[in-house]
Design an enzyme around this catalytic site. Structure first.
Site, PDB file in Angstrom:
ATOM      1  CD  GLU A   1     -26.675  -7.952   5.802  1.00 38.98           C
ATOM      2  OE1 GLU A   1     -27.317  -6.886   5.576  1.00 38.98           O
ATOM      3  OE2 GLU A   1     -26.369  -8.804   5.165  1.00 38.98           O
TER       4      GLU A   1
ATOM      5  NE  ARG B   1     -34.599   7.536   4.684  1.00 38.92           N
ATOM      6  CZ  ARG B   1     -34.278   6.500   4.427  1.00 38.92           C
ATOM      7  NH1 ARG B   1     -35.091   5.800   3.513  1.00 38.92           N
ATOM      8  NH2 ARG B   1     -33.149   5.776   4.836  1.00 38.92           N
TER       9      ARG B   1
HETATM   10  P1  AMP Z   1     -35.141  -2.456   9.648  1.00 41.18           P
HETATM   11  O1  AMP Z   1     -34.382  -1.871  11.013  1.00 41.18           O
HETATM   12  O2  AMP Z   1     -34.290  -3.615   8.881  1.00 41.18           O
HETATM   13  O3  AMP Z   1     -36.381  -2.407   9.849  1.00 41.18           O
HETATM   14  O4  AMP Z   1     -34.700  -1.318   9.002  1.00 41.18           O
HETATM   15  C1  AMP Z   1     -35.566  -0.055   8.699  1.00 41.18           C
HETATM   16  C2  AMP Z   1     -34.552   1.307   8.466  1.00 41.18           C
HETATM   17  O5  AMP Z   1     -33.674   0.937   7.663  1.00 41.18           O
HETATM   18  C3  AMP Z   1     -35.550   2.278   8.233  1.00 41.18           C
HETATM   19  O6  AMP Z   1     -35.041   3.567   9.042  1.00 41.18           O
HETATM   20  C4  AMP Z   1     -35.131   2.436   6.594  1.00 41.18           C
HETATM   21  O7  AMP Z   1     -35.427   3.802   6.483  1.00 41.18           O
HETATM   22  C5  AMP Z   1     -33.800   1.891   6.475  1.00 41.18           C
HETATM   23  N1  AMP Z   1     -34.317   0.711   5.255  1.00 41.18           N
HETATM   24  C6  AMP Z   1     -34.237  -0.587   5.443  1.00 41.18           C
HETATM   25  N2  AMP Z   1     -34.496  -1.191   4.252  1.00 41.18           N
HETATM   26  C7  AMP Z   1     -34.596  -0.109   3.426  1.00 41.18           C
HETATM   27  C8  AMP Z   1     -34.928  -0.159   1.908  1.00 41.18           C
HETATM   28  N3  AMP Z   1     -34.789  -1.437   1.190  1.00 41.18           N
HETATM   29  N4  AMP Z   1     -35.039   1.204   1.135  1.00 41.18           N
HETATM   30  C9  AMP Z   1     -35.112   2.177   2.107  1.00 41.18           C
HETATM   31  N5  AMP Z   1     -34.774   2.440   3.385  1.00 41.18           N
HETATM   32  C10 AMP Z   1     -34.360   1.052   4.005  1.00 41.18           C
END
Ligand code: AMP
Length: 181
Positions: free
Chosen positions: A101, A64
């Site tokens: 995770e 995205r």
């Molecule tokens: P993080 O590494 O935990 O910051 O997760 C970010 C990545 O995971 C991004 O590329 C987001 O598109 C996806 N992502 C994580 N949580 C969500 C959520 N609740 N809704 C949509 N996309 C998410």
């Protein structure tokens, strides 16, 4: 951004409970992207602080971040470089791994995508824990990039990702925030 625009942008994002697993609310930006005025507003607001900032490149995170990052790059007059999941780029790459995770993941860039000292904006749709963006920062810095900021449509502040990036010296610019995961 005025509060009406902010609410409109928030309303254009679809929330899907328990996807991809129980307890997660997936923030789906496909509904924002298909809505021309909302897509324009999001890109304009992401780009606004950087229009005169001599940004050389926008780096977008698969997938995205490609859609938003390409549009932001066009708007600020910068080039675009992709940050991809491993194994997708055809030329010589640099790679970093990061914890999820469950297990680890890896992202890559072309080794010649950036040169030391280039001014770069990092773009993705959403920051949650910041693990993905932190890995992207490490990757960009390994190529010598000067990261000006990381830009997201959505922040989930309870998960602490923005603080994590700021602790690395990367300013965070996000448009809307949602409570919870
Ligand atoms: P993080 O590494 O935990 O910051 O997760 C970010 C990545 O995971 C991004 O590329 C987001 O598109 C996806 N992502 C994580 N949580 C969500 C959520 N609740 N809704 C949509 N996309 C998410």
């Amino acid at each position: 951004m005025d509060s009406r625009d902010l609410e409109a942008l928030k309303d254009a994002i679809r929330s899907i409970p328990d996807y991809p697993k129980p307890g997660i609310v997936f923030r789906d930006i496909t509904t924002l992207l298909r809505d021309a005025p909302m897509f324009q507003l999001a890109v304009a607001e992401l780009a606004r602080p950087w229009r005169e900032a001599s940004i050389g490149h926008v780096a977008g995170i698969e997938a995205r971040g490609f859609i938003l990052g390409g549009a932001v790059a066009h708007r600020v007059g910068a080039g675009f470089v992709p940050i991809r999941k491993k194994g997708k780029l055809p030329h010589e790459t640099v790679r970093v791994s990061y914890s999820l995770e469950y297990g680890i993941d890896e992202i890559e860039m072309h080794r010649d995508a950036l040169h030391p000292g280039e001014r770069v904006l990092l773009v993705d749709d959403l920051i949650a824990t910041g693990g993905t963006a932190e890995a992207a920062v490490r990757l960009l810095r390994s190529l010598g990039a000067e990261i000006q900021a990381a830009c997201f449509v959505i922040d989930l502040p309870e998960l602490g990702g923005a603080r994590r990036l700021e602790a690395l010296g990367v300013p965070v610019h996000s448009l809307v925030a949602f409570q919870g995961h």
